[in-house]
Design an enzyme around this catalytic site. Structure first.
Site, PDB file in Angstrom:
ATOM      1  N   GLY A   1       4.911  -0.937   2.725  1.00  0.00           N
ATOM      2  CA  GLY A   1       5.443  -1.913   1.792  1.00  0.00           C
ATOM      3  C   GLY A   1       6.082  -3.047   2.573  1.00  0.00           C
ATOM      4  CB  SER A   2       9.401  -3.369   4.198  1.00  0.00           C
ATOM      5  OG  SER A   2      10.084  -2.915   3.057  1.00  0.00           O
TER       6      SER A   2
ATOM      7  NE  ARG B   1      36.115  -1.952 -28.031  1.00  0.00           N
ATOM      8  CZ  ARG B   1      35.755  -1.035 -28.908  1.00  0.00           C
ATOM      9  NH1 ARG B   1      35.146  -1.387 -30.024  1.00  0.00           N
ATOM     10  NH2 ARG B   1      35.989   0.238 -28.687  1.00  0.00           N
TER      11      ARG B   1
ATOM     12  NE  ARG C   1      11.572 -13.901   0.997  1.00  0.00           N
ATOM     13  CZ  ARG C   1      10.756 -13.826   2.051  1.00  0.00           C
ATOM     14  NH1 ARG C   1      10.856 -14.689   3.038  1.00  0.00           N
ATOM     15  NH2 ARG C   1       9.853 -12.872   2.121  1.00  0.00           N
TER      16      ARG C   1
ATOM     17  CD  GLU D   1      -2.744  -1.268   2.463  1.00  0.00           C
ATOM     18  OE1 GLU D   1      -2.622  -0.406   3.363  1.00  0.00           O
ATOM     19  OE2 GLU D   1      -3.610  -2.160   2.464  1.00  0.00           O
ATOM     20  N   PRO D   2       0.329   2.390  -0.348  1.00  0.00           N
ATOM     21  CG  PRO D   2      -0.947   4.031  -1.443  1.00  0.00           C
ATOM     22  CD  PRO D   2      -1.032   2.646  -0.854  1.00  0.00           C
TER      23      PRO D   2
ATOM     24  CD  GLU E   1       8.227 -12.021  -5.259  1.00  0.00           C
ATOM     25  OE1 GLU E   1       8.448 -13.163  -4.790  1.00  0.00           O
ATOM     26  OE2 GLU E   1       7.969 -11.796  -6.453  1.00  0.00           O
TER      27      GLU E   1
HETATM   28  C1  LIG Z   1       8.833  -3.730  -9.964  1.00  0.00           C
HETATM   29  C2  LIG Z   1       8.049  -3.935  -8.696  1.00  0.00           C
HETATM   30  C3  LIG Z   1       7.033  -4.869  -8.652  1.00  0.00           C
HETATM   31  C4  LIG Z   1       6.273  -5.044  -7.493  1.00  0.00           C
HETATM   32  N1  LIG Z   1       5.234  -5.923  -7.501  1.00  0.00           N
HETATM   33  C5  LIG Z   1       4.463  -6.054  -6.381  1.00  0.00           C
HETATM   34  C6  LIG Z   1       3.334  -6.918  -6.368  1.00  0.00           C
HETATM   35  O1  LIG Z   1       3.040  -7.600  -7.353  1.00  0.00           O
HETATM   36  N2  LIG Z   1       2.571  -6.977  -5.254  1.00  0.00           N
HETATM   37  C7  LIG Z   1       2.848  -6.237  -4.132  1.00  0.00           C
HETATM   38  O2  LIG Z   1       2.104  -6.335  -3.161  1.00  0.00           O
HETATM   39  N3  LIG Z   1       3.917  -5.408  -4.115  1.00  0.00           N
HETATM   40  C8  LIG Z   1       4.726  -5.295  -5.206  1.00  0.00           C
HETATM   41  N4  LIG Z   1       5.800  -4.446  -5.211  1.00  0.00           N
HETATM   42  C9  LIG Z   1       6.053  -3.644  -4.029  1.00  0.00           C
HETATM   43  C10 LIG Z   1       7.236  -4.154  -3.229  1.00  0.00           C
HETATM   44  O3  LIG Z   1       6.910  -5.350  -2.581  1.00  0.00           O
HETATM   45  C11 LIG Z   1       7.655  -3.048  -2.252  1.00  0.00           C
HETATM   46  O4  LIG Z   1       8.235  -2.007  -3.029  1.00  0.00           O
HETATM   47  C12 LIG Z   1       8.619  -3.537  -1.204  1.00  0.00           C
HETATM   48  O5  LIG Z   1       7.965  -4.407  -0.285  1.00  0.00           O
HETATM   49  C13 LIG Z   1       9.223  -2.387  -0.430  1.00  0.00           C
HETATM   50  O6  LIG Z   1       8.201  -1.582   0.072  1.00  0.00           O
HETATM   51  P1  LIG Z   1       8.250   0.003  -0.160  1.00  0.00           P
HETATM   52  O7  LIG Z   1       8.489   0.273  -1.602  1.00  0.00           O
HETATM   53  O8  LIG Z   1       7.068   0.597   0.472  1.00  0.00           O
HETATM   54  O9  LIG Z   1       9.552   0.470   0.612  1.00  0.00           O
HETATM   55  P2  LIG Z   1       9.689   0.629   2.198  1.00  0.00           P
HETATM   56  O10 LIG Z   1       9.004  -0.473   2.911  1.00  0.00           O
HETATM   57  O11 LIG Z   1       9.335   2.020   2.547  1.00  0.00           O
HETATM   58  O12 LIG Z   1      11.240   0.418   2.354  1.00  0.00           O
HETATM   59  C14 LIG Z   1      12.169   1.353   1.753  1.00  0.00           C
HETATM   60  C15 LIG Z   1      13.558   0.807   1.938  1.00  0.00           C
HETATM   61  O13 LIG Z   1      13.831   0.735   3.330  1.00  0.00           O
HETATM   62  C16 LIG Z   1      14.683  -0.358   3.586  1.00  0.00           C
HETATM   63  N5  LIG Z   1      14.041  -1.250   4.564  1.00  0.00           N
HETATM   64  C17 LIG Z   1      12.794  -1.767   4.492  1.00  0.00           C
HETATM   65  N6  LIG Z   1      12.553  -2.571   5.556  1.00  0.00           N
HETATM   66  C18 LIG Z   1      13.661  -2.534   6.290  1.00  0.00           C
HETATM   67  C19 LIG Z   1      14.026  -3.147   7.507  1.00  0.00           C
HETATM   68  N7  LIG Z   1      13.178  -3.950   8.162  1.00  0.00           N
HETATM   69  N8  LIG Z   1      15.262  -2.880   8.027  1.00  0.00           N
HETATM   70  C20 LIG Z   1      16.121  -2.050   7.373  1.00  0.00           C
HETATM   71  N9  LIG Z   1      15.823  -1.442   6.212  1.00  0.00           N
HETATM   72  C21 LIG Z   1      14.621  -1.685   5.682  1.00  0.00           C
HETATM   73  C22 LIG Z   1      14.927  -1.081   2.271  1.00  0.00           C
HETATM   74  O14 LIG Z   1      16.140  -0.626   1.696  1.00  0.00           O
HETATM   75  C23 LIG Z   1      13.757  -0.625   1.421  1.00  0.00           C
HETATM   76  O15 LIG Z   1      14.046  -0.689   0.041  1.00  0.00           O
HETATM   77  C24 LIG Z   1       6.582  -4.272  -6.348  1.00  0.00           C
HETATM   78  C25 LIG Z   1       7.646  -3.360  -6.392  1.00  0.00           C
HETATM   79  C26 LIG Z   1       8.368  -3.177  -7.533  1.00  0.00           C
HETATM   80  C27 LIG Z   1       9.511  -2.196  -7.551  1.00  0.00           C
END
Ligand SMILES: Cc1cc2nc3c(=O)[nH]c(=O)nc-3n(C[C@H](O)[C@H](O)[C@H](O)COP(=O)(O)OP(=O)(O)OC[C@H]3O[C@@H](n4cnc5c(N)ncnc54)[C@H](O)[C@@H]3O)c2cc1C
Length: 389
Positions: free
Chosen positions: A133-134, A268, A243, A129-130, A364
Site C-alpha cells: 500500500g504505502s 442542551r 493531496r 495491492e494486497p 493517499e
Molecule cells: C477508504 C479507502 C479508500 C481507498 N481508495 C484507494 C484507491 O482509490 N486507490 C488505491 O490505489 N488505494 C486506495 N486505498 C488504499 C490506501 O491508499 C492504502 O490503504 C494506504 O496507502 C495504506 O496502505 P496499506 O493499507 O497497505 O497500509 P500499509 O502500507 O501496510 O501501512 C500500514 C500503516 O503503517 C504505517 N506506515 C506506512 N508507511 C509508513 C512509513 N513510511 N513510516 C512509518 N509508518 C508507516 C501507517 O500508519 C499505515 O497506516 C484506499 C484505502 C481506504 C481505507
C-alpha cells in the site's frame, strides 16, 4: 452555517468565491436527506448530477492547463460539509482521471476527460495491492508487451469506485528498472475481458470499494500513459496534485462538526444553564475553531502555491493533508463528546462524521508518510530514499 470568512483571504480570486457560493446552494438543494441505501446507485447518481451541474469540469485539465487546486479544495470543503458521499463522488473523478489530465496524449484526453467532466464515465485510481500500500515502489501487478498490446496480470485492493468505475488508471510493473523505476501507468476500461471485481469491501463509512483482479487483461499499446518506466512519477504527481484536497475534505467535516457542536451546546441544558454557558465547553469550542483555522490556512496556502507554480510544493501539501486530517479527527471527537450519548447514536450527524473522517488519515499517503515527505524536504541534500504513497 459554516464560517465562510476565510473566503476573504488573499489566496482567492472572485471565481473561487463564486464557486463556494454556487456549490453551497447546489448542496442545499441536492444533498439534504440523501441516504445511501443503494450505495452504488447513489454514487452513480451523484456523479451524473455533479457533472450535469458543471462542477466536475474542475476535476479535469482544460486543454493544456492543470486543474485549479484552490477550486478543487473549495469544492471538496463545501461538499464534505454537506455530504461525505457527494465529496467522494467528486474527488474520485479527479483522482481517477488525474493521470490523464497531467500525462495523457491529446487522444487519451479527448477519449476520456469530456466524459469524466460530464459525469458519464466514472473514474478509478488502481495502485494499492494486497502486499503493498504505502510502499508503492513494490507494485507486483505486471504488464507485458505482446505485439500491439499490453497484458496485465495481478491484483489491486481497496480501490475506490471498484465495481462501479468505467475505467481504472492502473499501475503495473513493466521492468524498465528496479523498484520505482520499473513501473508504468495504463488506462484500463472496466468492460474488458479478464478484469474482475473479486470482492466488494465494506468499510466504516459508506464507500464503494473493491479488490480487482487482472487475469491476462489485454489493452492496446496506446493505453500506456507517458513513457514506459514513468508510472511511479505519474502516480506520485497525481497524488501530490490531489493531496491538499484530502485535507480540504477533512476541513469540511471539521467545520460541520463545530457547527453541530455549537448548535447542540447552545440548546442542551445542564442544570440552570446551557452547555454553551459552561467554561469547559467554551474552551473546547475555542480549541476546535483554532484547529479549523490552522488547517484552513495550511490548505489554502498550499493550494495557492500549487496554482502559482514554480516552487516545489510537496512539503506544503503534505503539511496541509497531515494537519487537517489529524486536526479534524480531534475536532469531530470533541463534537461527539459534547453530544454525550446522542453523539454515538446512529443517524446523528456527528456519529456519521466520526466514521467519515477516519480513512483520510490512511489513504493517499498515511500521516506517517506525510511526516516522511516533510522531513525529507527539510533535510534535502542530507538524506535519500524513495517516496511512498
Ligand atoms: C477508504 C479507502 C479508500 C481507498 N481508495 C484507494 C484507491 O482509490 N486507490 C488505491 O490505489 N488505494 C486506495 N486505498 C488504499 C490506501 O491508499 C492504502 O490503504 C494506504 O496507502 C495504506 O496502505 P496499506 O493499507 O497497505 O497500509 P500499509 O502500507 O501496510 O501501512 C500500514 C500503516 O503503517 C504505517 N506506515 C506506512 N508507511 C509508513 C512509513 N513510511 N513510516 C512509518 N509508518 C508507516 C501507517 O500508519 C499505515 O497506516 C484506499 C484505502 C481506504 C481505507
Amino acid at each position: 452555517m459554516a464560517d465562510r470568512s476565510f473566503l476573504a483571504w488573499p489566496f482567492f480570486e472572485p471565481k473561487h468565491r463564486e464557486l463556494a457560493d454556487g456549490l453551497q446552494r447546489w448542496c442545499v438543494d441536492n444533498c439534504a436527506d440523501r441516504y445511501a441505501d443503494d450505495l452504488d446507485s447513489e454514487c452513480r447518481m451523484l456523479v451524473r448530477e455533479l457533472g450535469a451541474a458543471g462542477f466536475l469540469k474542475l476535476c479535469v485539465a482544460d486543454g493544456d492547463t492543470r486543474p485549479d487546486v484552490r477550486s478543487l479544495a473549495i469544492a471538496r470543503e463545501t461538499l464534505a460539509y454537506n455530504s461525505a458521499l457527494a465529496d467522494f463522488a467528486f474527488a474520485m473523478q479527479g483522482l481517477g482521471s488525474g493521470a490523464i489530465s497531467l500525462f495523457g496524449t491529446v487522444e487519451q484526453k479527448r477519449d476520456w476527460l469530456p466524459r469524466v467532466a460530464a459525469g458519464e464515465a466514472i473514474a478509478a485510481f488502481a495502485m494499492t495491492e494486497p502486499e503493498c500500500g504505502s510502499d508503492a515502489a513494490n507494485i507486483q501487478t505486471s504488464a507485458m508487451r505482446e505485439g500491439n498490446e499490453w497484458v496485465l496480470v495481478g491484483e489491486k485492493t481497496l480501490i475506490s469506485n471498484g465495481g462501479i468505475a468505467d475505467f481504472y488508471v492502473t499501475f503495473a510493473r513493466t521492468g524498465e528498472g528496479e523498484g520505482a523505476r520499473g513501473l508504468s501507468a495504463f488506462i484500463v476500461p472496466a468492460a474488458i475481458d479478464g478484469l474482475k471485481v473479486a470482492e466488494r469491501i465494506e468499510v466504516i463509512a459508506p464507500h464503494p470499494l473493491a479488490r480487482i483482479r487482472f487475469d491476462n487483461v489485454r489493452v492496446p499499446a496506446d493505453s500506456i500513459l507517458g513513457e514506459g518506466g514513468e508510472g511511479f512519477r505519474i502516480g506520485m504527481e497525481t497524488l501530490n496534485l490531489f493531496r491538499v484536497t484530502v485535507g480540504a475534505a477533512a476541513l469540511g467535516f471539521a467545520r460541520r462538526a463545530l457547527d453541530e457542536a455549537m448548535s447542540w451546546a447552545k440548546n442542551r441544558r445542564l442544570g440552570s444553564a446551557t452547555l454553551a454557558d459552561n467554561g469547559v465547553t467554551r474552551a473546547t469550542l475555542a480549541d476546535m475553531a483554532l484547529a479549523i483555522d490552522s488547517s484552513a490556512l495550511l490548505i489554502y496556502r498550499a493550494a495557492w502555491q500549487q496554482d502559482e507554480g514554480g516552487i516545489d510544493n510537496r512539503r506544503a501539501a503534505a503539511m496541509a493533508k497531515l494537519h487537517a486530517t489529524e486536526a479534524a479527527g480531534r475536532v469531530i471527537d470533541a463534537a461527539v463528546q459534547m453530544h454525550g450519548g446522542a453523539g454515538v447514536t446512529r443517524g446523528v450527524k456527528v456519529e456519521e462524521l466520526y466514521r467519515d473522517i477516519r480513512a483520510l488519515r490512511i489513504y493517499e499517503g498515511a500521516s506517517e508518510v506525510q511526516r516522511q515527505i516533510i522531513a525529507r524536504d527539510l533535510l534535502k541534500g542530507s538524506s535519500s530514499g524513495g517516496e511512498t504513497a
